[in-house]
Design an enzyme around this catalytic site. Structure first.
Site, PDB file in Angstrom:
ATOM      1  N   TYR A 159      15.161 -60.057 -55.700  1.00 32.72           N
ATOM      2  CA  TYR A 159      15.308 -61.224 -54.849  1.00 32.72           C
ATOM      3  C   TYR A 159      16.482 -60.989 -53.908  1.00 32.72           C
ATOM      4  O   TYR A 159      17.577 -60.616 -54.341  1.00 32.72           O
ATOM      5  CB  TYR A 159      15.550 -62.486 -55.673  1.00 32.72           C
ATOM      6  CG  TYR A 159      15.484 -63.703 -54.787  1.00 32.72           C
ATOM      7  CD1 TYR A 159      14.258 -64.276 -54.478  1.00 32.72           C
ATOM      8  CD2 TYR A 159      16.630 -64.219 -54.201  1.00 32.72           C
ATOM      9  CE1 TYR A 159      14.176 -65.360 -53.614  1.00 32.72           C
ATOM     10  CE2 TYR A 159      16.550 -65.297 -53.339  1.00 32.72           C
ATOM     11  CZ  TYR A 159      15.330 -65.870 -53.046  1.00 32.72           C
ATOM     12  OH  TYR A 159      15.254 -66.932 -52.179  1.00 32.72           O
TER      13      TYR A 159
ATOM     14  N   SER B 102      31.780 -66.013 -57.484  1.00 36.71           N
ATOM     15  CA  SER B 102      32.435 -64.712 -57.609  1.00 36.71           C
ATOM     16  C   SER B 102      33.948 -64.858 -57.786  1.00 36.71           C
ATOM     17  O   SER B 102      34.531 -65.857 -57.388  1.00 36.71           O
ATOM     18  CB  SER B 102      32.112 -63.960 -56.320  1.00 36.71           C
ATOM     19  OG  SER B 102      32.338 -62.608 -56.447  1.00 36.71           O
TER      20      SER B 102
ATOM     21  N   GLN C 154      37.528 -61.792 -51.341  1.00 33.35           N
ATOM     22  CA  GLN C 154      36.742 -62.549 -52.299  1.00 33.35           C
ATOM     23  C   GLN C 154      36.546 -63.979 -51.824  1.00 33.35           C
ATOM     24  O   GLN C 154      35.438 -64.520 -51.872  1.00 33.35           O
ATOM     25  CB  GLN C 154      37.455 -62.542 -53.659  1.00 33.35           C
ATOM     26  CG  GLN C 154      36.557 -62.921 -54.803  1.00 33.35           C
ATOM     27  CD  GLN C 154      35.357 -62.003 -54.882  1.00 33.35           C
ATOM     28  OE1 GLN C 154      35.465 -60.819 -54.650  1.00 33.35           O
ATOM     29  NE2 GLN C 154      34.210 -62.566 -55.156  1.00 33.35           N
TER      30      GLN C 154
ATOM     31  N   HIS D 238      33.693 -65.138 -49.438  1.00 27.96           N
ATOM     32  CA  HIS D 238      32.293 -65.182 -49.857  1.00 27.96           C
ATOM     33  C   HIS D 238      31.766 -66.599 -49.927  1.00 27.96           C
ATOM     34  O   HIS D 238      30.619 -66.871 -49.585  1.00 27.96           O
ATOM     35  CB  HIS D 238      32.139 -64.566 -51.258  1.00 27.96           C
ATOM     36  CG  HIS D 238      31.847 -63.097 -51.225  1.00 27.96           C
ATOM     37  ND1 HIS D 238      30.716 -62.595 -50.635  1.00 27.96           N
ATOM     38  CD2 HIS D 238      32.529 -62.043 -51.697  1.00 27.96           C
ATOM     39  CE1 HIS D 238      30.721 -61.268 -50.760  1.00 27.96           C
ATOM     40  NE2 HIS D 238      31.806 -60.913 -51.390  1.00 27.96           N
TER      41      HIS D 238
ATOM     42  N   GLU E  56      35.452 -60.698 -62.905  1.00 29.23           N
ATOM     43  CA  GLU E  56      34.355 -59.908 -62.342  1.00 29.23           C
ATOM     44  C   GLU E  56      34.926 -58.645 -61.684  1.00 29.23           C
ATOM     45  O   GLU E  56      34.482 -57.541 -61.955  1.00 29.23           O
ATOM     46  CB  GLU E  56      33.615 -60.779 -61.319  1.00 29.23           C
ATOM     47  CG  GLU E  56      32.424 -60.105 -60.682  1.00 29.23           C
ATOM     48  CD  GLU E  56      31.878 -60.919 -59.516  1.00 29.23           C
ATOM     49  OE1 GLU E  56      32.526 -61.902 -59.101  1.00 29.23           O
ATOM     50  OE2 GLU E  56      30.806 -60.537 -59.006  1.00 29.23           O
ATOM     51  N   HIS E  57      35.895 -58.842 -60.799  1.00 27.87           N
ATOM     52  CA  HIS E  57      36.574 -57.725 -60.127  1.00 27.87           C
ATOM     53  C   HIS E  57      38.031 -57.727 -60.533  1.00 27.87           C
ATOM     54  O   HIS E  57      38.685 -58.763 -60.470  1.00 27.87           O
ATOM     55  CB  HIS E  57      36.524 -57.897 -58.603  1.00 27.87           C
ATOM     56  CG  HIS E  57      35.154 -58.081 -58.041  1.00 27.87           C
ATOM     57  ND1 HIS E  57      34.634 -59.328 -57.771  1.00 27.87           N
ATOM     58  CD2 HIS E  57      34.200 -57.185 -57.696  1.00 27.87           C
ATOM     59  CE1 HIS E  57      33.411 -59.184 -57.271  1.00 27.87           C
ATOM     60  NE2 HIS E  57      33.112 -57.907 -57.221  1.00 27.87           N
TER      61      HIS E  57
ATOM     62  N   ASP F 222      32.339 -52.836 -53.216  1.00 27.56           N
ATOM     63  CA  ASP F 222      31.248 -53.689 -52.747  1.00 27.56           C
ATOM     64  C   ASP F 222      30.208 -52.890 -51.967  1.00 27.56           C
ATOM     65  O   ASP F 222      29.038 -53.249 -51.931  1.00 27.56           O
ATOM     66  CB  ASP F 222      31.789 -54.803 -51.839  1.00 27.56           C
ATOM     67  CG  ASP F 222      32.529 -55.864 -52.622  1.00 27.56           C
ATOM     68  OD1 ASP F 222      32.284 -55.976 -53.838  1.00 27.56           O
ATOM     69  OD2 ASP F 222      33.361 -56.571 -52.022  1.00 27.56           O
TER      70      ASP F 222
ATOM     71  N   GLU G 105      11.885 -61.041-100.540  1.00 30.00           N
ATOM     72  CA  GLU G 105      11.689 -61.943 -99.401  1.00 30.00           C
ATOM     73  C   GLU G 105      10.355 -62.682 -99.481  1.00 30.00           C
ATOM     74  O   GLU G 105      10.006 -63.442 -98.577  1.00 30.00           O
ATOM     75  CB  GLU G 105      11.788 -61.161 -98.077  1.00 30.00           C
ATOM     76  CG  GLU G 105      13.205 -60.659 -97.797  1.00 30.00           C
ATOM     77  CD  GLU G 105      13.371 -60.045 -96.408  1.00 30.00           C
ATOM     78  OE1 GLU G 105      12.353 -59.864 -95.708  1.00 30.00           O
ATOM     79  OE2 GLU G 105      14.517 -59.757 -96.030  1.00 30.00           O
TER      80      GLU G 105
ATOM     81  N   HIS H 172       3.846 -56.824 -97.251  1.00 26.76           N
ATOM     82  CA  HIS H 172       4.800 -55.786 -96.872  1.00 26.76           C
ATOM     83  C   HIS H 172       4.972 -54.797 -98.025  1.00 26.76           C
ATOM     84  O   HIS H 172       4.941 -53.578 -97.825  1.00 26.76           O
ATOM     85  CB  HIS H 172       6.165 -56.405 -96.533  1.00 26.76           C
ATOM     86  CG  HIS H 172       6.234 -57.056 -95.180  1.00 26.76           C
ATOM     87  ND1 HIS H 172       5.497 -58.155 -94.850  1.00 26.76           N
ATOM     88  CD2 HIS H 172       6.965 -56.747 -94.075  1.00 26.76           C
ATOM     89  CE1 HIS H 172       5.784 -58.514 -93.600  1.00 26.76           C
ATOM     90  NE2 HIS H 172       6.665 -57.667 -93.110  1.00 26.76           N
TER      91      HIS H 172
END
Lengths: 434, 434
Positions: free
Chosen positions: A130, A237, A259, A262, A327-328, A361, A415, A420
């Site tokens: 996307y 961000s 930053q 943005h 994040e950064h 980036d 169990e 099984h």
């Protein structure tokens, strides 16, 4: 005014905790709208996609014009200036070289009884990326999403990118071509996510959807998760710069602003062990804000969410950084490498004064799709790993089954799963007969 | 009667597609209830957890009794029979040995201009494992969730496991102890997920939540995703057996039933190139169903969702298998290894006649938490990778910045992100001055 904190202050812990939990983004509840859109696309396919695109993007499509034609892409790409093309090609090459190293290894080995154990990695067959339209339609994001998929060996890579009022970004199309994208659809929003997840007559369904988007796209991704794989749900961000006084305040200021520009809800933080340096950076930010093109975005971001945090030493900076899980993270101080090696939670680290985040980036090589909003505590940036999956393998020998089968039978009985146990017992009985 | 299909039939494609999209599970819409529960736990913490546990599990807790005490665990564990303990220890050892090999490697290298590039892996700090109560309270699942976390280096590992009416499974507590779990809380449902994600006075928040659960647990995990990491949202389980006529029909029958006995919505599929063998397996299933303890679960599962698919050869079996993308795939035929090597979408492969799925469920070594409902197309079983995350690193040299900085500046300008470009330009100007 950004927030100024000093770790020596009595109320620091409270203030820092407030900074961590600050709500930076309104999350409009679009879930009901998105549910309707997804249901509509599932029920009516192309017709719904076309109608919704007309409504939201003021663009009238037909099944034939839903994707860019080869010629439309060629024509648009031909308009890209040579310097931009060269820059994008260099970026693609470096991103590919970095991600090539991420391909995971298959493994098989023998267990103690001659049994074979192991795993094998295979690529996802089809992925949909996307790409937001309008202001945030970034060719660099196309590279960062598509190249890991291409390196992973994804066979069919498509993009959905809204083109509001028909506005096309030729650089986005060039980035798509450079990174092996087969088809670019002029479709966006929740309807694009629905089409990628469930398919329409024109848009074939994919197995994995990645890429950033607005609240509608995020809600749609959350809803189709399970039907297809998704990457993370991206939040606003953020950057944290750890810097000592031996830095140019202006360099740090533009890094913080890179930053802040943005998004008004982006967050730029500075941690320093020198209060005067912190003040100088804040002044430099204000000076840059006088003329910055995107000052109407960067200004509010810095003033509402920015912070300068003064600490007594870099050890303390490290502790706070891990609580932020940025994040950064830029680290520009003495022993930056040593500090970087001890960071526990961060999406990406940029080390030394010559590594502004913008390098990462665009062109450094590492991915710029990174965990936001403290999610670096538990998640990683986008990588080749997002486009492969592992199949585990086991092959028992009769000896191995004799050695470990009885324990499996015991656990199955414990169990209450009789079949099984029987599946092991039936074989053991035969082996013991021989 | 299970479904019988033959790839030679004219309507096979339609029938096979129906099999793939068969709805096996009602998904009750519990989302509103779950949203309320999460909001309640966020607002009232322990008090909400205690109230909800009293309501749903008929168990009255206090903050002090929310977790099992050391003594309670010791006492319960002491009741585990020796053979069960030995079996669980063998399972834990083998699972640990397998997962030890999954620890990913850090990497750093130099780029073409002397710049450092790389990444580093770090463990998630705290993980919470959900263990269902009642019938599906499986100690093997505790091992399969906790050991990968332990191998990853997760510092704090806790379990939430409802104990309806106070019913405790000592084997679950032993499995917790064998795999490094610190604390086991007697709390289940959406309230457990909310407590793990947001924390209460008694239950500290974690960074990652894994483990299976009912519809309420699944909906809660989906809701807290982003705040914390989660594993997959598990759907009903399935097995595909690919077998030729050189197999014992009864072995294949019990393997199919070992899946069917899990859940009425489980699906057991056989693909074979021999119609008579397929019929013999179906007969053997019916014979076993006469006496199987869990025939009231396995019977409906087999009759409603089971299928025997006859194909012309194993190449065709492989194609169909990839379309099914089975959670569990058994391959018992000539050239089983070769076929296994060419499978593209499967959670786990069990190769050869001596590897019933139950071996993988308990003791083989690979994880039994696997992608269900065709999600092996895009996701992997649980592994060490679910409990680590990657931080990317870059360190530019002045030479590197000079070499690649201008391209970053060009792209920043093209994207309209001036400050990004300025952060590079400010440094280049200084370097060019020197």
């Amino acid at each position: 005014m950004p927030i100024f904190l000093n770790s020596a202050d009595a109320d620091f812990d409270t203030k820092f905790a407030q900074l961590l939990t600050m709500k930076r983004e309104d999350s409009p509840d679009v879930d009901a709208v998105v549910a309707d859109i997804i249901a509509d696309v599932r029920a009516r396919g192309d017709a719904a996609v076309i109608e919704l695109t007309s409504k939201f993007d003021r663009l009238d499509l037909t099944p034939e014009t839903m994707a860019f034609s080869r010629k439309e892409m060629d024509d648009a790409i031909a308009t890209v200036p040579a310097d931009q093309r060269a820059a994008l090609e260099l970026a693609a090459d470096r991103i590919r070289a970095y991600h090539d190293r991420q391909l995971p290894q298959d493994a098989t080995w023998d267990g103690p009884h001659g049994e074979m154990l192991g795993w094998r990695w295979t690529p996802v067959e089809a992925a949909g990326l996307y790409v937001p339209g309008g202001l945030a339609s970034y060719p660099s994001s196309v590279l960062m999403n598509a190249i890991p998929a291409q390196v992973a060996g994804v066979e069919r890579l498509v993009i959905c990118a809204p083109t509001p009022d028909g506005t096309t970004n030729p650089l986005v199309l060039l980035a798509a071509r450079l990174s092996g994208v087969e088809t670019v659809y002029r479709v966006g929003g929740a309807q694009a996510i629905a089409a990628l997840a469930y398919g329409t007559d024109t848009i074939a369904p994919v197995d994995k959807i990645t890429g950033p988007g607005n609240a509608f796209v995020a809600a749609a991704k959350r809803r189709v998760f399970g039907r297809v794989g998704i990457d993370m749900i991206a939040g606003p961000s953020e950057i944290l710069v750890i810097a000592d006084k031996n830095n140019d305040p202006d360099w740090v200021a533009v890094d913080l602003l890179s930053q802040a520009e943005h998004d008004e809800s982006a967050q730029s933080l500075l941690i320093t062990d020198d209060a005067a340096f912190g003040a100088a950076v804040a002044d430099a930010v204000e000076a840059r804000l006088q003329t910055l093109e995107r000052r109407d975005i960067a200004g509010p971001s810095w003033r509402d969410f920015g912070a300068v945090i003064v600490v007594k030493d870099m050890e303390e900076a490290l502790v706070l950084s891990d609580r932020i899980a940025p994040e950064h993270l830029e680290i520009a101080c003495e022993n930056a490498d040593d500090l970087a090696a001890r960071v526990r939670h961060a999406g990406a680290i940029f080390i030394g004064a010559y590594t502004p985040e913008a390098i990462g980036d665009y062109i450094g090589g590492p991915n710029h799709v990174l965990p936001t909003a403290r999610s670096a505590r538990f998640s990683s940036g986008l990588s080749v790993m997002d486009f492969v999956k592992r199949t585990t393998m086991a092959r028992m020998t009769p000896d191995a089954l004799k050695a470990i089968g009885p324990a499996a039978e015991t656990l199955a009985k414990a169990e209450g799963l009789e079949a099984h146990g029987l599946s092991v017992r039936a074989r053991l009985d035969r082996l013991n007969d021989v």
